[in-house]
Design a protein around this motif. Structure first.
Motif, PDB file in Angstrom:
ATOM      1  N   ILE A 103       0.859  -1.172   0.000  1.00 22.42           N
ATOM      2  CA  ILE A 103       0.000   0.000   0.000  1.00 22.42           C
ATOM      3  C   ILE A 103       0.900   1.228   0.000  1.00 22.42           C
ATOM      4  CG2 ILE A 103      -0.253  -0.005   2.524  1.00 22.42           C
ATOM      5  CD1 ILE A 103      -3.142   1.028   2.099  1.00 22.42           C
ATOM      6  N   SER A 104       0.567   2.170  -0.850  1.00 20.57           N
ATOM      7  CA  SER A 104       1.392   3.375  -0.940  1.00 20.57           C
ATOM      8  C   SER A 104       1.164   4.248   0.294  1.00 20.57           C
ATOM      9  CB  SER A 104       1.053   4.173  -2.207  1.00 20.57           C
ATOM     10  OG  SER A 104      -0.219   4.780  -2.068  1.00 20.57           O
ATOM     11  N   LYS A 105       2.123   5.138   0.528  1.00 20.47           N
ATOM     12  CA  LYS A 105       1.969   6.080   1.632  1.00 20.47           C
ATOM     13  C   LYS A 105       0.678   6.868   1.480  1.00 20.47           C
ATOM     14  CE  LYS A 105       5.340   8.682   2.980  1.00 20.47           C
ATOM     15  NZ  LYS A 105       6.524   9.565   3.057  1.00 20.47           N
ATOM     16  N   GLU A 106       0.384   7.273   0.243  1.00 26.23           N
ATOM     17  CA  GLU A 106      -0.818   8.062   0.000  1.00 26.23           C
ATOM     18  C   GLU A 106      -2.081   7.260   0.285  1.00 26.23           C
ATOM     19  OE1 GLU A 106       1.766   7.791  -2.246  1.00 26.23           O
ATOM     20  OE2 GLU A 106       2.622   9.718  -1.676  1.00 26.23           O
ATOM     21  N   GLU A 107      -2.093   5.995  -0.164  1.00 23.71           N
ATOM     22  CA  GLU A 107      -3.258   5.141   0.093  1.00 23.71           C
ATOM     23  C   GLU A 107      -3.418   4.896   1.592  1.00 23.71           C
ATOM     24  OE1 GLU A 107      -3.580   2.279  -3.813  1.00 23.71           O
ATOM     25  OE2 GLU A 107      -1.990   1.873  -2.373  1.00 23.71           O
ATOM     26  N   GLU A 126       0.258  12.255   9.268  1.00 22.98           N
ATOM     27  CA  GLU A 126       1.640  12.585   8.882  1.00 22.98           C
ATOM     28  C   GLU A 126       2.624  12.116   9.945  1.00 22.98           C
ATOM     29  OE1 GLU A 126       2.984  13.673   6.099  1.00 22.98           O
ATOM     30  OE2 GLU A 126       1.048  13.887   5.103  1.00 22.98           O
ATOM     31  N   TYR A 127       2.274  12.329  11.198  1.00 21.29           N
ATOM     32  CA  TYR A 127       3.131  11.895  12.304  1.00 21.29           C
ATOM     33  C   TYR A 127       3.286  10.375  12.286  1.00 21.29           C
ATOM     34  CZ  TYR A 127       4.900  11.224  17.021  1.00 21.29           C
ATOM     35  OH  TYR A 127       5.662  10.851  18.098  1.00 21.29           O
ATOM     36  N   LEU A 128       2.180   9.664  12.071  1.00 18.21           N
ATOM     37  CA  LEU A 128       2.223   8.209  12.005  1.00 18.21           C
ATOM     38  C   LEU A 128       3.095   7.748  10.844  1.00 18.21           C
ATOM     39  CD1 LEU A 128       1.276   5.415  12.949  1.00 18.21           C
ATOM     40  CD2 LEU A 128      -0.745   5.720  11.507  1.00 18.21           C
ATOM     41  N   LEU A 129       2.916   8.351   9.686  1.00 16.57           N
ATOM     42  CA  LEU A 129       3.731   7.990   8.524  1.00 16.57           C
ATOM     43  C   LEU A 129       5.216   8.208   8.805  1.00 16.57           C
ATOM     44  CD1 LEU A 129       1.556   9.390   5.614  1.00 16.57           C
ATOM     45  CD2 LEU A 129       2.017   6.984   6.105  1.00 16.57           C
ATOM     46  N   GLU A 130       5.537   9.292   9.463  1.00 15.92           N
ATOM     47  CA  GLU A 130       6.932   9.571   9.809  1.00 15.92           C
ATOM     48  C   GLU A 130       7.482   8.500  10.758  1.00 15.92           C
ATOM     49  OE1 GLU A 130      10.639  11.280   9.945  1.00 15.92           O
ATOM     50  OE2 GLU A 130       9.012  11.643   8.525  1.00 15.92           O
ATOM     51  N   ARG A 133       8.568   5.250   8.921  1.00 18.95           N
ATOM     52  CA  ARG A 133       9.502   5.367   7.793  1.00 18.95           C
ATOM     53  C   ARG A 133      10.506   4.213   7.732  1.00 18.95           C
ATOM     54  NH1 ARG A 133      11.496   9.221  11.352  1.00 18.95           N
ATOM     55  NH2 ARG A 133      13.699   8.989  11.829  1.00 18.95           N
ATOM     56  N   ASN A 134      10.793   3.573   8.879  1.00 17.10           N
ATOM     57  CA  ASN A 134      11.771   2.477   8.871  1.00 17.10           C
ATOM     58  C   ASN A 134      11.246   1.215   8.181  1.00 17.10           C
ATOM     59  OD1 ASN A 134       9.984   2.133  11.064  1.00 17.10           O
ATOM     60  ND2 ASN A 134      11.452   0.834  12.120  1.00 17.10           N
ATOM     61  N   ILE A 135       9.931   1.104   7.980  1.00 14.58           N
ATOM     62  CA  ILE A 135       9.414  -0.067   7.250  1.00 14.58           C
ATOM     63  C   ILE A 135       8.924   0.300   5.850  1.00 14.58           C
ATOM     64  CG2 ILE A 135       8.811  -1.324   9.369  1.00 14.58           C
ATOM     65  CD1 ILE A 135       5.832  -0.692   8.633  1.00 14.58           C
ATOM     66  N   GLU A 136       9.068   1.548   5.487  1.00 14.39           N
ATOM     67  CA  GLU A 136       8.672   2.014   4.156  1.00 14.39           C
ATOM     68  C   GLU A 136       9.777   1.665   3.157  1.00 14.39           C
ATOM     69  OE1 GLU A 136       8.528   6.216   1.819  1.00 14.39           O
ATOM     70  OE2 GLU A 136       8.160   6.239   3.970  1.00 14.39           O
ATOM     71  N   LYS A 137       9.365   1.165   2.010  1.00  8.97           N
ATOM     72  CA  LYS A 137      10.309   0.856   0.940  1.00  8.97           C
ATOM     73  C   LYS A 137       9.789   1.471  -0.350  1.00  8.97           C
ATOM     74  CE  LYS A 137      11.924  -3.401   3.066  1.00  8.97           C
ATOM     75  NZ  LYS A 137      11.038  -3.588   4.202  1.00  8.97           N
ATOM     76  N   ASN A 138      10.514   2.454  -0.854  1.00  8.51           N
ATOM     77  CA  ASN A 138      10.144   3.131  -2.101  1.00  8.51           C
ATOM     78  C   ASN A 138       8.729   3.701  -2.065  1.00  8.51           C
ATOM     79  OD1 ASN A 138      12.669   2.517  -3.277  1.00  8.51           O
ATOM     80  ND2 ASN A 138      11.919   0.466  -3.785  1.00  8.51           N
ATOM     81  N   ALA A 144       1.213  -6.793   5.492  1.00 10.01           N
ATOM     82  CA  ALA A 144       1.446  -7.754   6.573  1.00 10.01           C
ATOM     83  C   ALA A 144       2.300  -7.128   7.675  1.00 10.01           C
ATOM     84  CB  ALA A 144       2.105  -9.015   6.030  1.00 10.01           C
ATOM     85  N   GLU A 145       3.319  -6.352   7.301  1.00  7.47           N
ATOM     86  CA  GLU A 145       4.141  -5.674   8.301  1.00  7.47           C
ATOM     87  C   GLU A 145       3.327  -4.666   9.091  1.00  7.47           C
ATOM     88  OE1 GLU A 145       8.279  -4.363   7.466  1.00  7.47           O
ATOM     89  OE2 GLU A 145       7.876  -5.183   5.456  1.00  7.47           O
ATOM     90  N   LEU A 146       2.474  -3.906   8.394  1.00  8.33           N
ATOM     91  CA  LEU A 146       1.612  -2.944   9.095  1.00  8.33           C
ATOM     92  C   LEU A 146       0.681  -3.670  10.067  1.00  8.33           C
ATOM     93  CD1 LEU A 146       0.637  -0.503   6.203  1.00  8.33           C
ATOM     94  CD2 LEU A 146       2.100   0.004   8.178  1.00  8.33           C
ATOM     95  N   ALA A 147       0.103  -4.778   9.620  1.00  8.20           N
ATOM     96  CA  ALA A 147      -0.807  -5.532  10.488  1.00  8.20           C
ATOM     97  C   ALA A 147      -0.086  -6.002  11.736  1.00  8.20           C
ATOM     98  CB  ALA A 147      -1.407  -6.714   9.725  1.00  8.20           C
ATOM     99  N   ARG A 148       1.131  -6.521  11.585  1.00  9.11           N
ATOM    100  CA  ARG A 148       1.902  -6.978  12.752  1.00  9.11           C
ATOM    101  C   ARG A 148       2.173  -5.813  13.705  1.00  9.11           C
ATOM    102  NH1 ARG A 148       4.349 -10.366   9.029  1.00  9.11           N
ATOM    103  NH2 ARG A 148       6.005  -8.896   8.555  1.00  9.11           N
ATOM    104  N   LEU A 149       2.515  -4.666  13.180  1.00  8.04           N
ATOM    105  CA  LEU A 149       2.784  -3.503  14.028  1.00  8.04           C
ATOM    106  C   LEU A 149       1.546  -3.061  14.793  1.00  8.04           C
ATOM    107  CD1 LEU A 149       5.021  -1.179  11.848  1.00  8.04           C
ATOM    108  CD2 LEU A 149       5.623  -2.209  14.023  1.00  8.04           C
ATOM    109  N   PHE A 150       0.420  -2.970  14.097  1.00  7.54           N
ATOM    110  CA  PHE A 150      -0.782  -2.461  14.737  1.00  7.54           C
ATOM    111  C   PHE A 150      -1.427  -3.464  15.669  1.00  7.54           C
ATOM    112  CE2 PHE A 150      -0.668   0.538  11.123  1.00  7.54           C
ATOM    113  CZ  PHE A 150      -0.643   1.695  11.860  1.00  7.54           C
ATOM    114  N   MET A 151      -1.239  -4.723  15.410  1.00 10.91           N
ATOM    115  CA  MET A 151      -1.895  -5.719  16.230  1.00 10.91           C
ATOM    116  C   MET A 151      -0.983  -6.309  17.293  1.00 10.91           C
ATOM    117  SD  MET A 151      -4.463  -4.942  14.681  1.00 10.91           S
ATOM    118  CE  MET A 151      -5.590  -5.650  15.813  1.00 10.91           C
ATOM    119  N   GLY A 152       0.247  -5.858  17.320  1.00  9.04           N
ATOM    120  CA  GLY A 152       1.184  -6.298  18.371  1.00  9.04           C
ATOM    121  C   GLY A 152       1.590  -7.699  18.159  1.00  9.04           C
TER     122      GLY A 152
END
Length: 152
Positions: A103-107, A126-130, A133-138, A144-152
């Motif tokens: 999913i893009s940053k914009e999406e 914006e704060y959350l996106l910042e 940034r360590n898991i953002e690629k291009n 799946a990475e976002l889900a793991r982060l948000f769901m602990g």
């Protein structure tokens, strides 16, 4: 799932930790207005309508930890981790037309600022996106990475 379930020890521990996180003054009590925040800390995301129903069942006053655990066990349906993961994946898939689990940053910002009972403000997004940034690629996030982060 409806209320009246038996909570597992893992769920009780998560609820106890959430209770303690909400009880920042260490009073041993949380108010009924803090109920939603405590539920969100364990990955639940009750809708406004669900919260109205839960609140109608409450009397006046605050919850002690034991009262909180008993109330949740008897009256509030707790979603399984699988149900939570599926809901999160379904939400992300609405913005992921090519099904590549990216999913893009914009999406992602659009998801966070437009969906849910309490969407983020532009500034919070914006704060959350910042902070991610360590898991953002291009300019993309792996769902799946976002889900793991948000769901602990």
């Amino acid at each position: 799932m409806s209320g009246g379930q038996t909570l597992s020890e893992e769920q009780k521990t998560a609820l106890k930790n959430a209770f303690e996180d909400i009880d920042i003054n260490g009073t041993g009590k949380i108010s009924k207005s803090e109920l939603r925040a405590a539920l969100q800390l364990i990955g639940q995301n009750p809708t406004s309508e669900e919260m109205i129903t839960y609140m109608e069942r409450l009397g006046d006053g605050d919850f002690t930890l034991d009262e909180f655990l008993e109330y949740v066990e008897q009256r509030i349906p707790i979603k399984s981790q699988e149900e939570i993961d599926k809901e999160l994946m379904d939400a992300f898939e609405k913005f992921n037309d090519d099904r590549d689990f990216l999913i893009s940053k914009e999406e992602f910002k659009k998801v966070m600022t437009k969906l849910g009972d309490e969407p983020l403000t532009e500034g919070d997004a914006e704060y959350l996106l910042e902070s991610l940034r360590n898991i953002e690629k291009n300019g993309m996030f792996n769902v799946a990475e976002l889900a793991r982060l948000f769901m602990g």
